[in-house]
Enzyme design. Structure first.
Site, PDB file in Angstrom:
ATOM      1  N   HIS A   1       0.805  -1.242   0.000  1.00  0.00           N
ATOM      2  CA  HIS A   1       0.000   0.000   0.000  1.00  0.00           C
ATOM      3  C   HIS A   1       0.831   1.282   0.000  1.00  0.00           C
TER       4      HIS A   1
ATOM      5  N   SER B   1       2.155  -7.888 -15.268  1.00  0.00           N
ATOM      6  CA  SER B   1       2.807  -6.885 -16.107  1.00  0.00           C
ATOM      7  C   SER B   1       2.771  -7.356 -17.563  1.00  0.00           C
ATOM      8  N   SER B   2       2.858  -6.400 -18.488  1.00  0.00           N
ATOM      9  CA  SER B   2       2.763  -6.745 -19.917  1.00  0.00           C
ATOM     10  C   SER B   2       3.929  -7.625 -20.375  1.00  0.00           C
ATOM     11  N   CYS B   3       5.002  -7.722 -19.550  1.00  0.00           N
ATOM     12  CA  CYS B   3       6.143  -8.542 -19.958  1.00  0.00           C
ATOM     13  C   CYS B   3       5.862 -10.042 -19.850  1.00  0.00           C
TER      14      CYS B   3
ATOM     15  N   TYR C   1      11.259 -12.173 -13.920  1.00  0.00           N
ATOM     16  CA  TYR C   1      10.085 -11.475 -13.374  1.00  0.00           C
ATOM     17  C   TYR C   1       8.824 -11.970 -14.084  1.00  0.00           C
TER      18      TYR C   1
ATOM     19  N   LYS D   1       5.458 -13.770 -12.522  1.00  0.00           N
ATOM     20  CA  LYS D   1       4.110 -13.207 -12.715  1.00  0.00           C
ATOM     21  C   LYS D   1       3.187 -14.216 -13.407  1.00  0.00           C
TER      22      LYS D   1
ATOM     23  N   LEU E   1       3.705   1.615 -16.134  1.00  0.00           N
ATOM     24  CA  LEU E   1       2.991   2.615 -15.336  1.00  0.00           C
ATOM     25  C   LEU E   1       3.921   3.751 -14.932  1.00  0.00           C
TER      26      LEU E   1
ATOM     27  N   HIS F   1      12.200   2.613 -13.779  1.00  0.00           N
ATOM     28  CA  HIS F   1      11.729   2.506 -15.153  1.00  0.00           C
ATOM     29  C   HIS F   1      12.116   3.773 -15.919  1.00  0.00           C
TER      30      HIS F   1
ATOM     31  N   LYS G   1      16.647  12.854 -14.928  1.00  0.00           N
ATOM     32  CA  LYS G   1      17.865  13.218 -15.686  1.00  0.00           C
ATOM     33  C   LYS G   1      17.700  14.585 -16.344  1.00  0.00           C
TER      34      LYS G   1
ATOM     35  N   TRP H   1      19.360   5.471 -22.282  1.00  0.00           N
ATOM     36  CA  TRP H   1      19.811   4.106 -22.553  1.00  0.00           C
ATOM     37  C   TRP H   1      19.284   3.568 -23.879  1.00  0.00           C
TER      38      TRP H   1
ATOM     39  N   ARG I   1       6.882   1.785 -26.491  1.00  0.00           N
ATOM     40  CA  ARG I   1       6.265   1.459 -25.202  1.00  0.00           C
ATOM     41  C   ARG I   1       4.946   2.210 -25.054  1.00  0.00           C
TER      42      ARG I   1
ATOM     43  N   ASP J   1      18.017  -2.480 -25.032  1.00  0.00           N
ATOM     44  CA  ASP J   1      16.751  -1.926 -25.534  1.00  0.00           C
ATOM     45  C   ASP J   1      15.555  -2.674 -24.949  1.00  0.00           C
TER      46      ASP J   1
HETATM   47  N1  LIG Z   1       5.690   0.220 -12.122  1.00  0.00           N
HETATM   48  C1  LIG Z   1       5.269  -0.290 -13.265  1.00  0.00           C
HETATM   49  O1  LIG Z   1       5.590   0.216 -14.365  1.00  0.00           O
HETATM   50  C2  LIG Z   1       4.363  -1.488 -13.270  1.00  0.00           C
HETATM   51  C3  LIG Z   1       3.888  -1.937 -14.517  1.00  0.00           C
HETATM   52  C4  LIG Z   1       3.049  -3.046 -14.556  1.00  0.00           C
HETATM   53  C5  LIG Z   1       2.708  -3.693 -13.383  1.00  0.00           C
HETATM   54  N2  LIG Z   1       3.179  -3.238 -12.182  1.00  0.00           N
HETATM   55  C6  LIG Z   1       2.805  -4.012 -10.967  1.00  0.00           C
HETATM   56  O2  LIG Z   1       2.251  -3.182  -9.955  1.00  0.00           O
HETATM   57  C7  LIG Z   1       2.612  -3.694  -8.664  1.00  0.00           C
HETATM   58  C8  LIG Z   1       3.197  -2.572  -7.821  1.00  0.00           C
HETATM   59  O3  LIG Z   1       4.293  -1.957  -8.487  1.00  0.00           O
HETATM   60  P1  LIG Z   1       4.822  -0.514  -8.054  1.00  0.00           P
HETATM   61  O4  LIG Z   1       5.306   0.133  -9.288  1.00  0.00           O
HETATM   62  O5  LIG Z   1       3.831   0.168  -7.169  1.00  0.00           O
HETATM   63  O6  LIG Z   1       6.102  -0.893  -7.183  1.00  0.00           O
HETATM   64  P2  LIG Z   1       6.738  -0.141  -5.913  1.00  0.00           P
HETATM   65  O7  LIG Z   1       6.417   1.301  -5.948  1.00  0.00           O
HETATM   66  O8  LIG Z   1       8.163  -0.571  -5.878  1.00  0.00           O
HETATM   67  O9  LIG Z   1       5.957  -0.779  -4.690  1.00  0.00           O
HETATM   68  C9  LIG Z   1       6.138  -2.121  -4.337  1.00  0.00           C
HETATM   69  C10 LIG Z   1       5.489  -2.371  -2.997  1.00  0.00           C
HETATM   70  O10 LIG Z   1       5.719  -3.734  -2.661  1.00  0.00           O
HETATM   71  C11 LIG Z   1       6.087  -3.812  -1.313  1.00  0.00           C
HETATM   72  N3  LIG Z   1       6.956  -4.953  -1.070  1.00  0.00           N
HETATM   73  C12 LIG Z   1       8.032  -5.346  -1.815  1.00  0.00           C
HETATM   74  N4  LIG Z   1       8.619  -6.416  -1.240  1.00  0.00           N
HETATM   75  C13 LIG Z   1       7.895  -6.685  -0.111  1.00  0.00           C
HETATM   76  C14 LIG Z   1       7.996  -7.643   0.912  1.00  0.00           C
HETATM   77  N5  LIG Z   1       8.974  -8.583   0.907  1.00  0.00           N
HETATM   78  N6  LIG Z   1       7.111  -7.624   1.934  1.00  0.00           N
HETATM   79  C15 LIG Z   1       6.139  -6.683   1.964  1.00  0.00           C
HETATM   80  N7  LIG Z   1       5.970  -5.744   1.013  1.00  0.00           N
HETATM   81  C16 LIG Z   1       6.848  -5.755  -0.010  1.00  0.00           C
HETATM   82  C17 LIG Z   1       6.815  -2.514  -1.004  1.00  0.00           C
HETATM   83  O11 LIG Z   1       6.726  -2.276   0.397  1.00  0.00           O
HETATM   84  P3  LIG Z   1       7.612  -1.186   1.180  1.00  0.00           P
HETATM   85  O12 LIG Z   1       7.024   0.134   0.778  1.00  0.00           O
HETATM   86  O13 LIG Z   1       7.456  -1.437   2.603  1.00  0.00           O
HETATM   87  O14 LIG Z   1       9.015  -1.385   0.692  1.00  0.00           O
HETATM   88  C18 LIG Z   1       6.026  -1.519  -1.857  1.00  0.00           C
HETATM   89  O15 LIG Z   1       4.944  -1.002  -1.121  1.00  0.00           O
HETATM   90  C19 LIG Z   1       3.565  -4.861  -8.930  1.00  0.00           C
HETATM   91  O16 LIG Z   1       2.880  -6.077  -8.855  1.00  0.00           O
HETATM   92  C20 LIG Z   1       4.033  -4.654 -10.342  1.00  0.00           C
HETATM   93  O17 LIG Z   1       4.338  -5.851 -10.985  1.00  0.00           O
HETATM   94  C21 LIG Z   1       3.990  -2.150 -12.095  1.00  0.00           C
HETATM   95  C1  LIG Z   2       6.872  -2.600 -16.728  1.00  0.00           C
HETATM   96  C2  LIG Z   2       8.286  -3.134 -16.610  1.00  0.00           C
HETATM   97  O1  LIG Z   2       8.984  -2.905 -17.776  1.00  0.00           O
HETATM   98  C3  LIG Z   2      10.354  -3.309 -17.786  1.00  0.00           C
HETATM   99  O2  LIG Z   2      10.738  -3.395 -19.102  1.00  0.00           O
HETATM  100  P1  LIG Z   2      11.014  -2.136 -19.992  1.00  0.00           P
HETATM  101  O3  LIG Z   2       9.733  -1.560 -20.483  1.00  0.00           O
HETATM  102  O4  LIG Z   2      11.974  -2.555 -21.037  1.00  0.00           O
HETATM  103  O5  LIG Z   2      11.746  -1.190 -18.914  1.00  0.00           O
HETATM  104  P2  LIG Z   2      12.226   0.299 -18.752  1.00  0.00           P
HETATM  105  O6  LIG Z   2      13.310   0.270 -17.747  1.00  0.00           O
HETATM  106  O7  LIG Z   2      11.089   1.205 -18.471  1.00  0.00           O
HETATM  107  O8  LIG Z   2      12.896   0.700 -20.162  1.00  0.00           O
HETATM  108  C4  LIG Z   2      12.145   0.951 -21.307  1.00  0.00           C
HETATM  109  C5  LIG Z   2      13.049   1.395 -22.434  1.00  0.00           C
HETATM  110  O9  LIG Z   2      13.572   2.697 -22.124  1.00  0.00           O
HETATM  111  C6  LIG Z   2      14.969   2.720 -22.370  1.00  0.00           C
HETATM  112  N1  LIG Z   2      15.616   3.768 -21.543  1.00  0.00           N
HETATM  113  C7  LIG Z   2      16.204   4.884 -22.026  1.00  0.00           C
HETATM  114  N2  LIG Z   2      16.751   5.589 -21.038  1.00  0.00           N
HETATM  115  C8  LIG Z   2      16.486   4.933 -19.895  1.00  0.00           C
HETATM  116  C9  LIG Z   2      16.803   5.195 -18.517  1.00  0.00           C
HETATM  117  O10 LIG Z   2      17.455   6.170 -18.154  1.00  0.00           O
HETATM  118  N3  LIG Z   2      16.327   4.295 -17.608  1.00  0.00           N
HETATM  119  C10 LIG Z   2      15.584   3.198 -17.969  1.00  0.00           C
HETATM  120  N4  LIG Z   2      15.126   2.377 -17.022  1.00  0.00           N
HETATM  121  N5  LIG Z   2      15.316   2.916 -19.268  1.00  0.00           N
HETATM  122  C11 LIG Z   2      15.744   3.784 -20.208  1.00  0.00           C
HETATM  123  C12 LIG Z   2      15.410   1.292 -22.067  1.00  0.00           C
HETATM  124  O11 LIG Z   2      16.678   0.999 -22.641  1.00  0.00           O
HETATM  125  C13 LIG Z   2      14.266   0.503 -22.713  1.00  0.00           C
HETATM  126  O12 LIG Z   2      14.459   0.402 -24.097  1.00  0.00           O
HETATM  127  C14 LIG Z   2      10.591  -4.712 -17.283  1.00  0.00           C
HETATM  128  O13 LIG Z   2      11.973  -4.931 -17.104  1.00  0.00           O
HETATM  129  C15 LIG Z   2       9.799  -5.047 -16.104  1.00  0.00           C
HETATM  130  O14 LIG Z   2       9.851  -6.426 -15.954  1.00  0.00           O
HETATM  131  C16 LIG Z   2       8.357  -4.569 -16.184  1.00  0.00           C
HETATM  132  O15 LIG Z   2       7.603  -5.368 -17.066  1.00  0.00           O
END
Ligand SMILES: NC(=O)c1ccc[n+]([C@@H]2O[C@H](COP(=O)([O-])OP(=O)(O)OC[C@H]3O[C@@H](n4cnc5c(N)ncnc54)[C@H](OP(=O)(O)O)[C@@H]3O)[C@@H](O)[C@H]2O)c1
Ligand SMILES: C[C@@H]1O[C@H](OP(=O)(O)OP(=O)(O)OC[C@H]2O[C@@H](n3cnc4c(=O)[nH]c(N)nc43)[C@H](O)[C@@H]2O)[C@@H](O)[C@H](O)[C@@H]1O
Length: 323
Positions: free
Chosen positions: A12, A108-110, A137, A141, A167, A180, A188, A210, A217, A277
């Site tokens: 949360h 996740s979409s991956c 990962y 999932k 997201l 991400h 940056k 990068w 995306r 990439d």
């Molecule tokens: N970010 C994206 O782009 C994205 C895209 C697609 C799907 N999702 C999905 O959305 C969900 C949340 O992602 P998010 O981006 O909100 O990540 P986040 O900001 O890193 O939050 C992750 C949360 O998980 C908790 N957590 C991690 N390890 C834990 C453990 N061992 N015990 C208890 N809590 C734990 C963390 O708790 P603490 O705060 O206490 O550390 C934190 O609240 C995930 O399932 C992810 O796969 C995210």
């Molecule tokens: C939603 C998440 O997406 C993730 O894939 P994915 O979109 O490639 O993850 P991202 O880290 O968001 O990177 C998306 C694209 O952005 C480029 N990129 C450019 N500059 C940067 C930078 O400064 N930082 C980062 N992080 N990327 C950068 C990166 O090389 C890649 O092609 C998965 O690894 C997870 O498993 C999950 O599914």
């Protein structure tokens, strides 16, 4: 769903969990429960089982996970595989044993094959090899999706999986190694703009991004995802898996230009070809969710502006996840 049903939001305090908490609170759900990872380590089976016996939630939303960008995934395959399986296995198994009626699993979409046809339909799951930078990962999932599907099939309970696209938004992780792309670019560009101003020049410092900039995306504002989760709570779905996205994508280079404009950075962009990439494209087919009655509302430009406003207000305290 009744407004006083007890809802446990695992994760949360994260970007997604905190947005879901706010959305439920705003809609009048009064009985929300959360624990951070220090209070309840979800990798600990006994602790999770005890928590469910004490709290007896009616509904569970799993927004807790080991999460990170392309490099964090690529460099830490064991944590991304094992911690995610531990967290979700403990939550799903304890929910079944505690007779939780509704469970929402976030993936996740991956999870879809690297070279699947675009846009990605739910039926493409397990039809081909995964993207190597995040297969660990993705496999974790996929096992979560399958565990919920098995419970639906065998026990007839309303356990569903929502697959969000990439997201972004308030409470994101802004660590430059583990984040991400969108929060990394925002930070940056912002820091390079400030560095230029400190040097007394009219031009911002260059930024290094990068890969090649050519991957495509799709990006969804986290408040839209929270809205989709509330929709999924309030409606019974016929199937086990639904994509959540906007249905439109852009190149990483186009994303960079959009964020550069929002931040007001005026320097060069250099591309670091030593960084991966990842998958060439992952655009969600969102037809099923639209047919169920939900669609995204917040456009990318608006969402980036709102995220940058949040970033400016929270510069001293924003989150930097270390692994
Ligand atoms: N970010 C994206 O782009 C994205 C895209 C697609 C799907 N999702 C999905 O959305 C969900 C949340 O992602 P998010 O981006 O909100 O990540 P986040 O900001 O890193 O939050 C992750 C949360 O998980 C908790 N957590 C991690 N390890 C834990 C453990 N061992 N015990 C208890 N809590 C734990 C963390 O708790 P603490 O705060 O206490 O550390 C934190 O609240 C995930 O399932 C992810 O796969 C995210
Ligand atoms: C939603 C998440 O997406 C993730 O894939 P994915 O979109 O490639 O993850 P991202 O880290 O968001 O990177 C998306 C694209 O952005 C480029 N990129 C450019 N500059 C940067 C930078 O400064 N930082 C980062 N992080 N990327 C950068 C990166 O090389 C890649 O092609 C998965 O690894 C997870 O498993 C999950 O599914």
């Amino acid at each position: 769903m009744r407004k006083n049903d007890k809802i446990f939001i695992a994760g949360h305090r994260g970007m997604v969990g905190s947005a879901i908490w706010s959305a439920l609170h705003a809609k009048g759900y009064t009985n929300l429960v959360g624990r951070n990872s220090l209070e309840l380590d979800l990798r600990n089976q006994l602790a999770v089982s005890d928590f469910f016996s004490e709290e007896k939630p009616a509904v569970v939303i799993d927004a807790a996970a080991r999460v990170g960008g392309i490099l964090a995934n690529n460099n830490n395959p064991f944590q991304f595989l094992m911690e995610n399986m531990q967290i979700q296995n403990n939550l799903i198994d304890s929910s079944l044993k505690a007779d939780v009626q509704k469970f929402i699993f976030l993936g996740s979409s991956c999870i879809y094959p690297k070279l699947a046809p675009q846009p990605l339909k739910e039926e493409y799951l397990l039809t081909g090899p995964l993207e190597p930078t995040n297969e660990w990962y993705a496999i974790a999932k996929i096992t979560g999706v399958k565990a919920c599907e098995a419970i639906r099939k065998q026990f007839g309970k309303d356990y569903i999986s929502l697959m969000p696209t990439n997201l972004y938004g308030p409470n994101d992780n802004f660590d430059l190694t583990t984040s991400h792309v969108l929060p990394a670019m925002m930070r940056k560009f912002h820091e390079a703009k400030l560095a230029g101003e400190r040097n007394g020049t009219t031009c911002s410092e260059p930024v290094k991004l990068w890969g090649s900039g050519s991957p495509m995306r799709e990006f969804l504002f986290v408040e839209d995802l929270a809205d989709a989760v509330v929709f999924a709570l309030e409606n019974e779905f016929k199937e086990y898996l639904y994509n959540i996205g906007t249905g439109t994508d852009l190149s990483i280079k186009e994303l960079a230009e959009l964020i550069q404009k929002t931040v007001g950075h005026t320097g060069d962009i250099n591309w670091d070809s030593t960084k991966p990439d990842g998958t060439p494209r992952k655009l969600m087919d969102v037809t099923k969710m639209q047919q169920a009655g939900w669609k995204a509302k917040i456009g990318l430009e608006d969402g980036i502006k709102r995220t940058y406003e949040w970033f400016l207000k929270n510069q001293e305290t924003f989150k930097e996840v270390k692994i």
